[in-house]
Write an enzyme that holds these catalytic residues in place. Structure first.
Site, mmCIF file in Angstrom:
data_model
loop_
_atom_site.group_PDB
_atom_site.id
_atom_site.type_symbol
_atom_site.label_atom_id
_atom_site.label_comp_id
_atom_site.label_asym_id
_atom_site.label_seq_id
_atom_site.Cartn_x
_atom_site.Cartn_y
_atom_site.Cartn_z
ATOM 1 N N LYS A 35 0.837 -1.205 0.000
ATOM 2 C CA LYS A 35 0.000 0.000 0.000
ATOM 3 C C LYS A 35 0.874 1.258 0.000
ATOM 4 O O LYS A 35 2.067 1.192 0.312
ATOM 5 C CB LYS A 35 -0.911 -0.010 1.229
ATOM 6 N N TYR A 75 11.775 31.434 5.880
ATOM 7 C CA TYR A 75 10.520 32.138 6.147
ATOM 8 C C TYR A 75 10.347 32.429 7.635
ATOM 9 O O TYR A 75 10.701 31.616 8.487
ATOM 10 C CB TYR A 75 9.338 31.272 5.710
HETATM 11 C C1 LIG Z 1 -0.414 -1.810 6.833
HETATM 12 C C2 LIG Z 1 -0.976 -3.098 7.302
HETATM 13 C C3 LIG Z 1 -0.153 -4.219 7.467
HETATM 14 C C4 LIG Z 1 1.350 -4.158 7.397
HETATM 15 O O1 LIG Z 1 1.889 -3.825 8.664
HETATM 16 P P1 LIG Z 1 3.450 -3.740 8.907
HETATM 17 O O2 LIG Z 1 3.575 -3.325 10.332
HETATM 18 O O3 LIG Z 1 3.961 -2.682 7.981
HETATM 19 O O4 LIG Z 1 4.022 -5.071 8.611
HETATM 20 C C5 LIG Z 1 -0.752 -5.437 7.762
HETATM 21 N N1 LIG Z 1 -2.096 -5.526 7.904
HETATM 22 C C6 LIG Z 1 -2.916 -4.463 7.769
HETATM 23 C C7 LIG Z 1 -4.381 -4.644 7.960
HETATM 24 C C8 LIG Z 1 -2.396 -3.221 7.481
HETATM 25 O O5 LIG Z 1 -3.210 -2.155 7.376
#
Ligand SMILES: *Cc1c(COP(=O)(O)O)cnc(C)c1O
Length: 365
Positions: free
Chosen positions: A37, A260
């Protein structure tokens, strides 16, 4: 490699190393879902997913439907779980053979409706349960009603997500989640009178609670090189490095300000270097005003003043350097994204997944 502009380097060799290490922590029959993701945690979804598919992972997971559609368009063939589908997504999900995570009765009704419209009586999907994270998922009390609705088309897997698997001080909380998940599974299997496949563990779950690997594990951050604990430093190698170069150097007089809103005022004559990277690139304002530090050769330089949208300034008064010299924000040997992110009180997940898409990616095989 010498760079000429802000660059993210993606080391595929490290990705393989991390996958091998994570797999060594589980049984060989347990399936492996790679979480890609958010542009593969800020790397490059297509490149990383292709590599993972070739390395033999069983599943990919994305958060949103468009991320999965993009991977299908790119030619990824293995199953893709969409963790957080939205109500309008199901037509595209079916069209692209994506597997939705069904987490509420509302979303289930949109899914069932879409299947009806396509005259489909079966389609692969998964059911998400909330066991304590209180983010997404059905509850145990939903099982009676849920089992009626899903009986005609059973889920390929049920799953849940741990809220503190990296924190051994919260072991009790995690164990309660595990217990709840097992009890939900038993109740649902009873209602449906069939065994169900299931998964629960994220990266830190794999590292700390591997006995609950069930049929599959889901790993994101571990694949990209972080185990949420310094003790995995030798086993997991960061896949991403973020580097840039010095655009310009200014010698300023005591009392002059930088950036800034005069975010920094020099107490003594100083040398300030401007870098072509800013908050629009994922280096947020929280790194400004001497919180964040970057690496020039073997010397650390502090970010001074407010981080601008496309630039930031560092204090190099004590460091011998020139325009065009390389500056490291994080890499896979001397300075990790975990260390850099800690300086602004955040975590590697946020830092790497926020690296903007406009930054050049270079894949190192
Ligand atoms: C993002 C996510 C993962 C991955 O978790 P990590 O700590 O990066 O291994 C696994 N399951 C779900 C439901 C997630 O949203």
């Amino acid at each position: 490699m010498s760079i000429k502009e802000t660059t993210v380097e993606i080391k595929l060799k490290n990705l393989k190393n991390n996958l091998d290490y994570l797999k060594s922590q589980i049984n060989s029959q347990t399936k492996f879902m790679a979480v890609v993701k958010a542009f593969s945690y800020g790397s490059d979804s297509r490149v990383v997913s292709k590599e993972l598919e070739q390395l033999g992972v069983n599943y990919l997971a994305v958060a949103y439907t468009q991320e999965g559609v993009d991977l299908r368009k790119f030619g990824i063939k293995i199953p893709i779980l969409v963790l957080h589908p939205q109500e309008n997504d199901f037509k595209e999900i079916i069209l692209n053979q994506l597997e939705p995570s069904i987490y509420s009765f509302r979303i289930l009704s949109f899914f069932i409706e879409a299947l009806k419209n396509k005259n489909k009586t079966s389609y692969p999907y998964q059911i998400k349960f909330n066991t304590g994270l209180n983010r997404l998922g059905f509850l145990k009390k939903d099982i009676d009603k849920l089992s009626q609705l899903i009986k005609p088309n059973l889920p390929k897997y049920i799953f849940s997500h741990l809220g503190a698997s990296e924190d051994l001080d919260e072991k009790k909380y995690t164990e309660k989640q595990i217990e709840e998940f097992i009890s939900i599974d038993k109740a649902l299997e009873n209602k449906l009178t069939t065994p169900l496949k299931k998964h629960l563990l994220n990266t830190s779950g794999i590292l700390n609670f591997s006995e609950y690997q069930f049929d599959m594990v889901r790993s994101g951050i571990g694949l990209y090189g972080f185990g949420n604990d310094i003790k995995y430093e030798n086993n997991l190698k960061p896949v991403l490095s973020l580097k840039t170069i010095i655009s310009q150097i200014h010698e300023i007089k005591a009392g002059s300000s930088v950036g800034y809103n005069k975010g920094f005022t020099a107490k003594a004559n100083s040398v300030i270097a401007t870098l072509p990277i800013g908050h629009a690139d994922g280096i947020g304002r929280q790194y400004g005003n001497k919180k964040g530090e970057v690496l020039l050769g073997d010397k650390m330089a502090k970010i001074v003043g407010n981080v601008c949208m496309d630039m930031l300034m560092i204090d190099v008064t004590e460091i011998k350097c020139k325009e065009g010299d390389e500056v490291v924000f994080f890499d896979d040997n001397s300075y990790s994204a975990e260390e850099f992110s800690k300086k602004a009180n955040t975590i590697s997940y946020e830092l790497i997944s926020s690296i903007s898409r406009r930054i050049k990616r270079v894949v190192i095989k």
